[in-house]
Design a protein around this motif. Structure first.
Motif, PDB file in Angstrom:
ATOM      1  N   LEU A   1     -20.659 -27.182  31.446  1.00 34.54           N
ATOM      2  CA  LEU A   1     -21.590 -26.747  30.410  1.00 34.54           C
ATOM      3  C   LEU A   1     -21.186 -25.392  29.845  1.00 34.54           C
ATOM      4  O   LEU A   1     -21.255 -25.163  28.642  1.00 34.54           O
ATOM      5  CB  LEU A   1     -23.017 -26.697  30.967  1.00 34.54           C
ATOM      6  N   SER A   2     -20.757 -24.490  30.733  1.00 28.90           N
ATOM      7  CA  SER A   2     -20.346 -23.175  30.224  1.00 28.90           C
ATOM      8  C   SER A   2     -19.128 -23.306  29.347  1.00 28.90           C
ATOM      9  O   SER A   2     -19.021 -22.611  28.331  1.00 28.90           O
ATOM     10  CB  SER A   2     -19.998 -22.219  31.356  1.00 28.90           C
TER      11      SER A   2
ATOM     12  N   VAL B   1     -14.100 -23.822  34.626  1.00 31.15           N
ATOM     13  CA  VAL B   1     -14.374 -23.341  33.270  1.00 31.15           C
ATOM     14  C   VAL B   1     -13.084 -23.194  32.490  1.00 31.15           C
ATOM     15  O   VAL B   1     -12.939 -23.687  31.374  1.00 31.15           O
ATOM     16  CB  VAL B   1     -15.124 -21.987  33.306  1.00 31.15           C
TER      17      VAL B   1
ATOM     18  N   VAL C   1     -22.280 -26.921  35.988  1.00 33.76           N
ATOM     19  CA  VAL C   1     -22.413 -25.557  35.485  1.00 33.76           C
ATOM     20  C   VAL C   1     -21.144 -25.134  34.756  1.00 33.76           C
ATOM     21  O   VAL C   1     -21.184 -24.603  33.641  1.00 33.76           O
ATOM     22  CB  VAL C   1     -22.729 -24.582  36.645  1.00 33.76           C
ATOM     23  N   GLY C   2     -20.001 -25.402  35.388  1.00 34.76           N
ATOM     24  CA  GLY C   2     -18.731 -24.999  34.795  1.00 34.76           C
ATOM     25  C   GLY C   2     -18.462 -25.716  33.488  1.00 34.76           C
ATOM     26  O   GLY C   2     -18.060 -25.104  32.498  1.00 34.76           O
TER      27      GLY C   2
END
Lengths: 361, 316, 363
Positions: free
Chosen positions: C161-162, C229, C158-159
């Motif tokens: 990709l963000s 991120v 998730v991190g």
């Protein structure tokens, strides 16, 4: 590096598999006798003061009832009472009895309309520990203690301390008074004692937080003991069971100086009246700090088990009843004294608590 | 912030399904993060409101207003983190440069690993180390400082008897954030275009002049980002502060005394277990204040970084 | 030695022989050590302050080297030497706490770093336990591995990709909102994440006493994501645009460019960032107490029942010992050592991954 890579991965995988598949060797249950009726999981939460005693009780209880698991989270009295009231846990450990406002509220784990009761199960004297070069014995009275911790007495050779300790050579060093930096029942009991016995000096209302900004602060009983041990010319208050090899001060009761002892701590609890206006099975103790009987040591902490009078879930009720029964029994109290340094309940109080536990449904 | 739309304004690449799936999944991840973090923020604000509107008498330590309760906490948080960053930043820059541009390549790899190892130490362990080893070790130095330099407001007597002061905490925090800042700076320095460096050297620059003219300007946004990452950790660090610091509700700059301003995160850890009623909300409200502090610090950093965007590869 | 002429030219001035800095360093330490020895002989202090000697000696060395260099080699070279010595000194300073910390943890942790520690839980263990069952941390090790593992599995994709979204695609309000919240969340007090996870799951499952490992993983995810991120974003930004453009020019689609060019180029930095993020959360105590709970028994199931974590084990062993403190402290230090070893192992794995995927570079 390349030839090693498969080996490394295999090693990691093997370790992982081993860790995840193996069972803790101390948990492989021996074939227990089939007559056991108690089973299930019981969750409690609350005071850290009784956590080490709780560990011992749980271990002994689980050994006797092999299919029971009890978890006690040492999250603090406040969190424990809150979790208990919301129905999150089946019992709470708390350094203070339920307040009247809390009793007026609802208890989600109990049968609607019924209330929770307080059971005193853990008595611990609070010791005044100190670390002064060349001094191993110290006498103090409440007013002097209050002034030391408020920062009004700043050196060890202050006339007030010298007057209480004839014949002891005290250094002219600065006092480092260590108190708890976290909110705690120990601080509340300590402050309550000073506030009751020396109200003209210790004017702050007893609370979980230390009220004055003077002195040094440390986290938890262990933190205070570490600070007193590693510092010089220090004094602090902590649960006596953890004092270890540190010297402890004697406290003035009546006209005598009393060293803390388990018996003296149990005696003052025994001699104190109950909080009035509660249910018959609620044993909340109003500690008699102003006692003048030299067989009493009034600087004590009483920690309670808070349980339902009547459980909505009968299985939880049966478990709590059996567990609390063991905790308050002489065997349970001796176990706590041995492994946590608590002062066992006196025979009479133990019987009174047992009678209250018998009414739990 | 994109590159393709700028560099190929007219020639649009044909849109492939895989492209759309990929960009869609990055978007989904971004939205997921946004939702989760926004939910936390909403939770925090909702939980804080009771403390902000409550009668201040009911708050812990019965201050005259909520702000009086928060002020020492906010001050201590910023003060401790600033001290830590002040110590950690120059040292980490030095280490990062040492690894990237001074040490021989083989040694550099080992050194990089050693510094990363420091990042691997969990905060509980730092707490134990701080209380058992560092505090007793530095106490005599503090006593010496206070005896000889007591006239400087930073070292006003009396000295702490145990060494568990805000300076000790700042040292532990500095050691904790050091590997974070170093690791990021090192990676950034290693990305300096080879040609820039060689051009500088070819012009006869000494190694320092090369670093000064090529490496540092290129790495500046990265350095600031690294410092902010470190600062964020120092601001939010809980366990070390709770275990090591000797706090009191005061505001002053003394580094070596017994009464030190507490930090927000440390205060929450210390008092949350026994908190009840509006006290819980008050603690969470201080968490909100920490949010705001972090926000200000980060926004300031963003402004600086964006001003120097020209050096960033993706935006060039 | 020659003195510097007024016109310094770094190509023509004399250079110090290679052995000079080393001799100076040894000399400075020697001088300071002698000084300290004399002071010590004069006073009655017992301990020889080796840290002080190294520290002051290094400072003396820096001053001497720069002075001599500026006299012999000229100002520019002197400044270069000055920075070199500063940078090396910084490294030595950073090593001191590391050595002290490592020494303490190994020396104290070794006592209970035995087989029992890795094969037993704390169920039914009182004090030092028995000869056969001295108690261990298996339950906590398993808990930490599972909880942190799941947190990593969620937050890394998730991190990352963000971060890709922010660097390669994002523009406008949404990107700014994500950046804003990521920034704010780097300063989240860890206990708030725990409280949030608790409130969230208590609401969903309608269970005010909910405690389970997965909840702990969610709380840790909230703490990990901002770090992941932020660091990934920084590393992706550093990938030179020339690489992307070259790839596009060859007709490679954007997503393949990102996967095959941009990420491999920055993989070393990204894995470093992820390791840092794991190291940050694996040591968390407070949020796990709130949502994953406290237990002395084994539990492999992330979705049911309380689950212990290693930092919580270390902390409670230290802070709430029984009457005999020593066995508790030994277990605490052994737990601390284990925790460090786990993160070290993760670090190694991350480096291995970086090595496998990273393109061969000139450096």
């Amino acid at each position: 590096m390349t030839p090693f890579r498969p080996v490394l991965f295999a090693a990691i995988a093997a370790t992982g598999a081993l860790l995840l598949s193996s069972c803790a060797t101390n948990e492989i249950s021996q074939p227990g006798d089939s007559s056991q009726e108690l089973s299930g999981e019981l969750n409690g939460s609350g005071a850290t003061s009784q956590a080490s005693a709780s560990d011992a009780w749980i271990a002994a209880f689980q050994l006797a009832n092999k299919s029971v698991t009890i978890n006690y989270s040492p999250e603090g009295s406040g969190a424990g009472r809150k979790a208990f009231m919301s129905g999150g846990v089946s019992y709470a450990g708390s350094d203070s009895a339920l307040s009247d406002e809390e009793l007026a509220g609802e208890f989600a784990a109990c049968v609607p309309g019924t209330k929770a009761i307080d059971l005193p199960v853990y008595i611990s004297p609070i010791a005044l520990i100190f670390n002064i070069d060349g001094v191993s014995k110290l006498n103090l009275d409440a007013a002097t203690i209050a002034k030391i911790f408020k920062g009004e007495i700043t050196t060890w050779d202050d006339p007030a301390i010298v007057a209480l300790n004839p014949g002891t050579e005290l250094p002219s060093a600065t006092i480092t008074a260590v108190h708890r930096s976290d909110d705690s029942g120990t601080t509340k009991n300590f402050a309550d004692y000073l506030n009751k016995v020396a109200p003209e000096v210790w004017t702050a209302k007893p609370a979980d937080a230390f009220p004055y900004t003077g002195g040094e602060a440390a986290q938890g009983t262990t933190g205070v003991i570490d600070a007193v041990t590693s510092g010089k010319n220090t004094i602090g208050y902590a649960d006596a069971s953890k004092a270890g090899s540190l010297s402890t001060a004697a406290v003035k009761v009546g006209d005598k100086f009393v060293e803390y002892s388990a018996a003296a701590a149990a005696a003052v609890v025994e001699g104190s009246p109950l909080v009035q206006g509660r249910e018959a099975s609620d044993i909340a103790i109003a500690l008699d700090r102003n006692t003048t009987d030299p067989a009493h040591y009034p600087l004590v902490l009483v920690s309670y088990l808070i349980v339902c009078q009547e459980y909505a879930d009968p299985a939880a009720g049966a478990l709590v009843k059996a567990y609390a029964g063991y905790v308050a029994s002489p065997a349970g109290q001796i176990e706590a004294a041995k492994s946590a340094g608590a002062a066992p309940l006196s025979a009479e109080l133990s019987a009174r608590v047992a009678a209250a536990i018998a009414t739990i449904k | 912030m994109t590159s393709t739309s700028k560099t190929t304004p007219v020639l649009r690449a044909k849109s492939r399904p895989a492209d759309r799936i990929f960009s869609g999944s990055t978007l989904a991840a971004g939205v997921l993060i946004l939702t989760a973090l926004a939910a936390v923020a909403v939770f925090l604000i909702a939980q804080s409101i009771p403390a902000l509107v409550a009668n201040p008498e009911e708050l812990p330590t019965s201050p005259s207003s909520f702000w009086e309760y928060v002020a020492p906490l906010a001050f201590g948080t910023v003060w401790a983190a600033a001290l830590a960053l002040l110590m950690a930043l120059p040292v980490s820059l030095g280490i990062a440069l040492f690894i990237s541009h001074y040490a021989p390549r083989r040694i550099a790899q080992v050194l990089g690993y050693i510094v990363d190892l420091l990042a691997a130490v969990p905060s509980v362990v730092f707490g134990l180390w701080g209380i058992k080893v560092l505090a007793p070790f530095v106490q005599p130095f503090y006593a010496w400082l206070v005896d000889n330099f007591g006239w400087i407001p930073l070292f006003t007597p009396p000295v702490s008897g145990t060494g568990r002061t805000i300076l000790t905490v700042a040292i532990v925090l500095a050691v904790m954030v050091l590997p974070i800042i170093t690791a990021v700076c090192r990676e950034v320095f290693l990305q300096t275009p080879r040609l820039h460096e060689e051009a500088a050297l070819a012009l006869g620059a000494t190694r320092w002049e090369m670093i000064h003219t090529a490496v540092l300007p290129f790495g500046m946004p990265g350095i600031i980002s690294a410092a902010m990452l470190g600062l964020g950790r120092a601001l939010g660090e809980t366990m070390v502060v709770a275990m090591v610091l000797s706090p009191a509700m005061v505001i002053h700059f003394v580094l070596t005394g017994s009464a030190n301003p507490p930090t927000i995160a440390g205060n929450i850890a210390l008092n949350f277990p026994e908190a009840h009623g509006v006290g819980v909300n008050a603690l969470i409200a201080t968490g909100l204040i920490l949010f705001i502090i972090t926000l200000i610090v980060n926004s300031a950093a963003r402004v600086v970084i964006n001003r120097r965007k020209a050096f960033s590869g993706a935006n060039g | 030695m020659t003195t510097a002429s007024s016109l310094t030219n770094s190509f023509t001035t004399a250079r110090l022989p290679k052995w000079v800095p080393w001799a100076l360093l040894a000399g400075s330490w020697g001088v300071i050590a002698t000084l300290f020895g004399l002071v010590q002989a004069a006073s009655d202090s017992q301990e020889f302050n080796i840290v002080g000697v190294v520290f002051l000696g290094t400072i003396l060395f820096d001053v001497l080297l720069v002075t001599i260099s500026s006299l012999v080699e000229g100002a520019r070279k002197a400044r270069d030497r000055f920075v070199t010595s500063l940078v090396s000194t910084a490294f030595v300073i950073a090593l001191l706490p590391l050595i002290s910390l490592t020494y303490t943890v190994i020396a104290d942790g070794w006592k209970r770093f035995d087989i029992a520690f890795f094969t037993q839980s704390m169920r039914n263990i009182i004090g030092a336990g028995t000869e056969q069952f001295p108690g261990g941390a298996l339950h906590a090790i398993v808990g930490t591995l599972e909880i942190t593992g799941v947190a990593t599995l969620i937050s890394v994709p998730v991190g990352l990709l963000s971060a890709i979204y922010l660097v390669e695609y994002g523009r406008g309000r949404l990107a700014r909102a994500i950046t804003f919240f990521v920034d704010v969340m780097t300063g989240i007090p860890s206990i708030v994440a725990g409280l949030f996870a608790f409130a969230f799951f208590a609401l969903i499952f309608d269970n005010p006493g909910i405690r389970f490992g997965f909840g702990g993983a969610v709380a840790l995810t909230l703490l990990m994501i901002p770090t992941v991120v932020r660091s990934s974003e920084e590393m992706l930004k550093l990938v030179p645009n020339e690489l992307r453009e070259a790839s596009y020019a060859l007709g490679v689609p954007k997503w393949l460019t990102i996967v095959k060019v941009v990420i491999p180029t920055s993989i070393a930095g990204i894995t470093t960032g992820i390791t840092l993020a794991i190291a940050r959360v694996i040591g968390e105590t407070a949020p796990l107490l709130v949502i994953a709970g406290f237990t002395t028994s084994m539990n492999y199931n992330l979705f049911e029942g309380r689950m212990m974590a290693l930092p919580l084990f270390v902390y409670t062993q230290y802070s709430i010992p029984g009457t005999d403190v020593q066995p508790y402290l030994d277990r605490a230090w052994a737990g601390a050592l284990t925790l460090i070893l786990i993160v070290m192992a993760l670090n190694l794995i991350a480096r291995l991954i970086a090595k496998i995927f990273a393109p061969k570079s000139g450096r």
